[in-house]
Scaffold this active site. Structure first.
Site, PDB file in Angstrom:
ATOM      1  N   ARG A 156     -11.455 -33.533 -76.250  1.00  0.00           N
ATOM      2  CA  ARG A 156     -10.667 -34.604 -75.687  1.00  0.00           C
ATOM      3  C   ARG A 156      -9.302 -34.595 -75.897  1.00  0.00           C
ATOM      4  O   ARG A 156      -8.758 -33.552 -76.626  1.00  0.00           O
ATOM      5  CB  ARG A 156     -11.094 -35.945 -76.702  1.00  0.00           C
ATOM      6  N   LYS A 173     -13.423 -38.094 -82.752  1.00  0.00           N
ATOM      7  CA  LYS A 173     -13.762 -39.655 -82.422  1.00  0.00           C
ATOM      8  C   LYS A 173     -15.006 -39.947 -83.440  1.00  0.00           C
ATOM      9  O   LYS A 173     -15.039 -41.083 -83.752  1.00  0.00           O
ATOM     10  CB  LYS A 173     -14.243 -39.684 -80.753  1.00  0.00           C
ATOM     11  N   HIS A 185      -8.670 -36.125 -69.565  1.00  0.00           N
ATOM     12  CA  HIS A 185     -10.108 -36.238 -69.993  1.00  0.00           C
ATOM     13  C   HIS A 185     -10.997 -35.643 -68.917  1.00  0.00           C
ATOM     14  O   HIS A 185     -12.293 -35.247 -69.459  1.00  0.00           O
ATOM     15  CB  HIS A 185     -10.147 -37.675 -70.047  1.00  0.00           C
ATOM     16  N   ARG A 195     -13.457 -32.663 -69.274  1.00  0.00           N
ATOM     17  CA  ARG A 195     -14.911 -32.729 -69.959  1.00  0.00           C
ATOM     18  C   ARG A 195     -16.001 -32.956 -69.065  1.00  0.00           C
ATOM     19  O   ARG A 195     -16.926 -32.449 -68.775  1.00  0.00           O
ATOM     20  CB  ARG A 195     -14.560 -33.894 -70.992  1.00  0.00           C
ATOM     21  N   HIS A 254     -20.535 -35.436 -78.480  1.00  0.00           N
ATOM     22  CA  HIS A 254     -20.866 -36.750 -78.226  1.00  0.00           C
ATOM     23  C   HIS A 254     -21.621 -36.981 -79.584  1.00  0.00           C
ATOM     24  O   HIS A 254     -22.443 -36.113 -79.915  1.00  0.00           O
ATOM     25  CB  HIS A 254     -21.703 -36.650 -76.861  1.00  0.00           C
ATOM     26  N   TYR A 272     -24.403 -33.035 -90.507  1.00  0.00           N
ATOM     27  CA  TYR A 272     -24.739 -31.624 -90.986  1.00  0.00           C
ATOM     28  C   TYR A 272     -25.047 -30.940 -90.003  1.00  0.00           C
ATOM     29  O   TYR A 272     -25.506 -29.615 -90.039  1.00  0.00           O
ATOM     30  CB  TYR A 272     -25.863 -31.732 -91.698  1.00  0.00           C
TER      31      TYR A 272
END
Length: 397
Positions: free
Chosen positions: A243, A270, A333, A336, A359, A369
């Site tokens: 990002r 994010k 952006h 991406r 995402h 994890y």
């Protein structure tokens, strides 16, 4: 019987001792040793002697003090303690102030901010401060109706910002649900606004995905003649496809040249989860080329005004505009979308791509994890992607 007069009160002087001058019916003025004058009322309730403060003279006039005395007498006649009644009125007023939309909204923001990126926190506050607070900031939330909130949202919609209006409604819904959970309102009124706003078009970031056009863009960025650091950032962007804020705030300490990876801390992401970007040999080469310029500082891409701060996302966007790409053609952006589209078209596993795009995982505990999930496969994919970009750059037909 009333004993005091305004002339007498104005003439009261400090004597260095406490003075008490009675007016009758338990009302008297208390004069401190230094001259402060306070109205007080003596009364009995349930057999106990009590004192009620009525304010300071001359802010509370003799007439006002006598009126307060009569109000207290009426309460006593009804079996109500005037002192307890005064405390209840104060508590009610304080409760109302604490339950206004702005107070509750800022409380909600403070509790959520730790799980947001810095840019998201600023964006949410901007929506509230610019579009919502000016109209209902001082209103007690329980008194606001769905039609009143809709009027506020339609002001946003009326200026053509339909997407912002929907996001503001969504934010208000979260605030109302928080207010419900904390006992400030009886229900979420935003549920009544379903379908009340014009449909919002999905917010897509402009991106170049046609291979030949991608090659042209890469060559254009190589030839960028503006600020050197912006050129490095733009060149690196398509290879790592993070990002814009993550690229802009990249720090040298996050890069492991030997391990060939960039590990972005959770606080910068994010979704607030650590993210690993495998570094292709082309990216390592770019970093080694950049290092003599900024390697002694904190940020890979420092601001031209101060090394202690990174360049802005606007600077990256301005770089694309300087190259002649409009907002309808390409955004920062958009790198991406470029990677996602082309990697999917080339048949790479969708799960690898989604993990590399960072995402969000619906299961937050699982995601915390799994930042290294598919890492061997992602390393191969990122090197293939870098080689593919190089091929596109070389093709001029």
């Amino acid at each position: 019987m009333n004993k005091l007069t305004d002339t007498f009160l104005r003439g009261l002087k400090a004597t260095g001792e406490v003075q008490k001058k009675a007016d009758g019916g338990g009302l008297y003025i208390h004069v401190s040793p230094v001259g402060g004058r306070l109205w007080r009322l003596k009364y009995r309730f349930e057999g106990k002697q009590k004192t009620l403060s009525l304010g300071a003279y001359p802010s509370v006039s003799l007439k006002d003090a006598r009126s307060k005395r009569e109000e207290a007498k009426e309460l006593l006649a009804k079996g109500v303690d005037p002192g307890v009644h005064k405390q209840a009125v104060k508590a009610s007023s304080r409760s109302k102030n604490e339950n206004t939309f702005e107070i509750v909204a800022r409380e909600w923001v403070a509790k959520r901010r730790g799980s947001w990126s810095e840019s998201r926190g600023k964006r949410v506050l901007a929506w509230l401060e610019n579009d919502i607070f000016p109209f209902i900031r001082g209103r007690v939330m329980a008194s606001i109706t769905a039609p009143e909130l809709l009027d506020v949202l339609r002001r946003i919609e009326a200026r053509g910002a339909v997407y912002v209006a929907h996001r503001a409604k969504q934010t208000c819904g979260q605030i109302w649900r928080y207010a419900f959970a904390t006992g400030r309102v009886e229900r979420d009124i935003t549920a009544d606004l379903k379908g009340a706003l014009a449909p919002a078009k999905s917010k897509n970031f402009a991106s170049i995905t046609e291979p030949k056009a991608v090659g042209i863009l890469l060559r254009d960025m190589d030839a960028y003649g503006g600020y050197l650091i912006v050129r490095f950032a733009l060149r690196m962007a398509p290879y790592v496809f993070v990002r814009p804020g993550e690229l802009q705030q990249a720090e040298w300490t996050e890069f492991n040249f030997e391990g060939k990876e960039w590990r972005i801390p959770a606080a910068k992401m994010k979704m607030k989860q650590v993210h690993i970007v495998p570094l292709a040999r082309q990216v390592i080469s770019m970093l080694q080329e950049l290092q003599p310029y900024t390697g002694n500082g904190r940020f890979l891409f420092p601001s031209p005004r101060a090394n202690s701060a990174p360049i802005t996302k606007e600077a990256l966007l301005a770089g694309l505009r300087r190259l002649g790409y409009t907002k309808e053609q390409m955004t920062v952006h958009g790198f991406r979308s470029m990677a996602s589209t082309l990697l999917n078209e080339k048949g790479f596993n969708r799960d690898w791509i989604e993990r590399q795009l960072a995402h969000g995982d619906r299961d937050g505990v699982r995601a915390a994890y799994n930042y290294a999930e598919y890492l061997p496969e992602r390393r191969k994919m990122m090197q293939w992607w870098a080689d593919y970009l190089d091929e596109l750059r070389k093709k001029k037909e």
